[in-house]
Enzyme design. Structure first.
Site, mmCIF file in Angstrom:
data_model
loop_
_atom_site.group_PDB
_atom_site.id
_atom_site.type_symbol
_atom_site.label_atom_id
_atom_site.label_comp_id
_atom_site.label_asym_id
_atom_site.label_seq_id
_atom_site.Cartn_x
_atom_site.Cartn_y
_atom_site.Cartn_z
ATOM 1 C CD GLU A 282 64.656 43.754 56.178
ATOM 2 O OE1 GLU A 282 65.098 44.087 55.061
ATOM 3 O OE2 GLU A 282 64.566 44.557 57.116
ATOM 4 C CG HIS A 303 82.674 26.514 75.427
ATOM 5 N ND1 HIS A 303 83.240 25.532 76.205
ATOM 6 C CD2 HIS A 303 83.359 26.524 74.260
ATOM 7 C CE1 HIS A 303 84.253 24.977 75.533
ATOM 8 N NE2 HIS A 303 84.337 25.556 74.352
ATOM 9 C CE LYS A 417 61.178 51.482 58.665
ATOM 10 N NZ LYS A 417 61.355 51.546 57.218
HETATM 11 O O1 PA5 Z 1 66.874 45.487 52.796
HETATM 12 C C1 PA5 Z 1 66.279 46.533 52.946
HETATM 13 O O2 PA5 Z 1 65.652 47.098 52.030
HETATM 14 C C2 PA5 Z 1 66.276 47.235 54.298
HETATM 15 O O3 PA5 Z 1 66.940 46.502 55.258
HETATM 16 C C3 PA5 Z 1 66.954 48.593 54.185
HETATM 17 O O4 PA5 Z 1 68.261 48.432 53.717
HETATM 18 C C4 PA5 Z 1 66.973 49.335 55.506
HETATM 19 O O5 PA5 Z 1 65.682 49.421 56.044
HETATM 20 C C5 PA5 Z 1 67.522 50.750 55.322
HETATM 21 O O6 PA5 Z 1 66.787 51.441 54.390
HETATM 22 P P1 PA5 Z 1 67.324 52.744 53.697
HETATM 23 O O7 PA5 Z 1 68.559 52.422 52.936
HETATM 24 O O8 PA5 Z 1 66.213 53.207 52.822
HETATM 25 O O9 PA5 Z 1 67.609 53.725 54.817
#
Ligand code: PA5
Length: 426
Positions: A282, A303, A417
């Site tokens: 990310e 394996h 989303k």
């Molecule tokens: O790293 C990030 O910001 C994302 O992976 C969030 O942690 C994830 O989308 C969850 O978001 P939230 O804590 O707002 O529910």
């Protein structure tokens, strides 16, 4: 040989040993200053381990002790950065079978939208006393919000007014639907600092509360991260292992290796791999750039995918995570029948054989032309994992900036989303 530093980064192939660090010196130094001096919204994790957090630790441990005394299971609701770190540390440091003597069962929901998963979770809670910890920084992510809707009703049906005491909310201190619900219904709250994003938040209450409930020593984890925060403040890239790792990754990326394969030989680290995958995926994968972070668990995956790694398309390099000491072991027994011809291994420990297999794998892959980076730490314990978490976060921020992308946003996640919401509202 044990590493001479807390974490040692080594490249195993001769042909990649001559990375020209001088080429990176000035960009690393300027990114270093940008990070260290930035007071921006997303770098709170950089110095947090060096700050006095005694009050926070105290209140997390108090709530963790209350949960352990009054529940058989803690249900953690969260997705992405709001659950991966806790699960990673819990799985790495609690027994494979059964639970940690000083902890209770901690299970996770809200990281998927499987009806079967949530239904079976509810069934599994029937004869157990339950607390829940719902974690969401935005307070409105679909997966955890749906799970919380179900779990909150379950808690109210089961405990009536006393459910309030058993619901702990971890969210943003100022905004979001979850924050509003917590205020409205008087749920106890822990806060995710506004300047720490989800995937950099494992050392905040996001990770610390579930980890403490699972019986893992959070003070040691934080001590390891503090050591890393102090040592990895070094500007000189040749003295800073996190920056060296970031530069090696970048150099291999520019040579055409587009996949980084994180590998280790201890199955307990499988979820730690997932945390790493999210952190780097990310943070770096944007603007048509970034290494694809993939993971394998050896020797199991030797394996399954070992053939490709050794001999397939030359698109990947391997980062081998190696802990010299693992807290538990077993020796190979003597067998007078020796029908399996394994008596030559009698009295050798499984961990020793596993470590030898790691050595052999690394050599074979390196000789086969796969670049192999080895990250070595002395022991798989709270302290060294705390160190490693911080190491990866700092390396990740440096890596992303070397690619000229922002390590702290995730605009691409919105695309799915939006499509999903469009379809759901039709
Ligand atoms: O790293 C990030 O910001 C994302 O992976 C969030 O942690 C994830 O989308 C969850 O978001 P939230 O804590 O707002 O529910």
């Amino acid at each position: 040989m044990m590493p001479t530093q807390l974490l040692q980064t080594t490249i195993l192939n001769e042909q990649f040993l001559n990375i020209d660090y001088s080429k990176y010196k000035s960009s690393v130094a300027s990114i270093h200053h940008h990070l260290e001096e930035s007071k921006d919204e997303a770098t709170g994790w950089l110095n947090a381990p060096l700050e006095d957090n005694e009050n926070l630790i105290h209140s997390i441990l108090a709530v963790a002790n209350e949960i352990k005394a009054n529940a058989d299971v803690l249900v953690v609701i969260g997705v992405g950065g709001s659950y991966l770190g806790a699960k990673a540390i819990q799985d790495a440091l609690t027994p494979y079978f059964g639970k940690q003597p000083n902890g209770i069962e901690v299970v996770y929901v809200g990281q998927n939208m499987s009806g079967a998963y949530i239904n079976q979770l509810l069934t599994s809670l029937q004869d157990k006393d339950v607390y829940i910890n719902v974690i969401s920084k935005s307070g409105s992510t679909m997966e955890p919000a749906l799970a919380f809707r179900v779990l909150r009703q379950y808690m109210e049906d089961r405990y009536g007014e006393a459910a309030t005491q058993r619901i702990i909310v971890t969210t943003d201190p100022e905004s979001g639907l979850l924050r509003e619900m917590a205020v409205e219904h008087n749920y106890r709250q822990f806060f995710i600092p506004s300047n720490i994003g989800g995937r950099y938040s494992v050392l905040t209450p996001v990770g610390l509360l579930p980890i403490a409930v699972s019986g893992v020593e959070i003070r040691q984890l934080l001590a390891g991260s503090k050591e890393a925060a102090a040592l990895l403040k070094e500007e000189d890239l040749e003295q800073n292992e996190a920056y060296r790792y970031a530069v090696i990754r970048h150099a291999l990326y520019t040579l055409g290796y587009k996949v980084e394969l994180l590998a280790s030989f201890e199955p307990a680290l499988a979820n730690f791999h997932d945390w790493w995958k999210q952190l780097f995926g990310e943070s770096e994968g944007k603007d048509q750039r970034g290494l694809f972070p993939a993971t394998v668990n050896y020797s199991t995956d030797l394996h399954a995918i070992g053939q490709f790694i050794q001999d397939g398309s030359p698109i990947l390099f391997e980062t081998l995570l190696h802990f010299h000491e693992i807290n538990d072991d077993y020796a190979v027994p003597f067998d007078a029948r020796n029908e399996d011809l394994l008596n030559y291994l009698t009295d050798r420990s499984f961990n020793e054989i596993n470590a030898t297999s790691k050595q052999g794998t690394a050599l074979a892959h390196a000789e086969g032309g796969v670049p192999v980076i080895q990250l070595e730490l002395a022991k798989l314990d709270e302290y060294h994992l705390g160190y490693l978490i911080y190491f990866f976060m700092k390396a990740c921020a440096m890596s992303a900036y070397l690619l000229e992308v922002n390590p702290f946003d995730q605009p691409g996640v919105e695309a799915y989303k939006n499509k999903m919401l469009e379809l759901l509202k039709k």
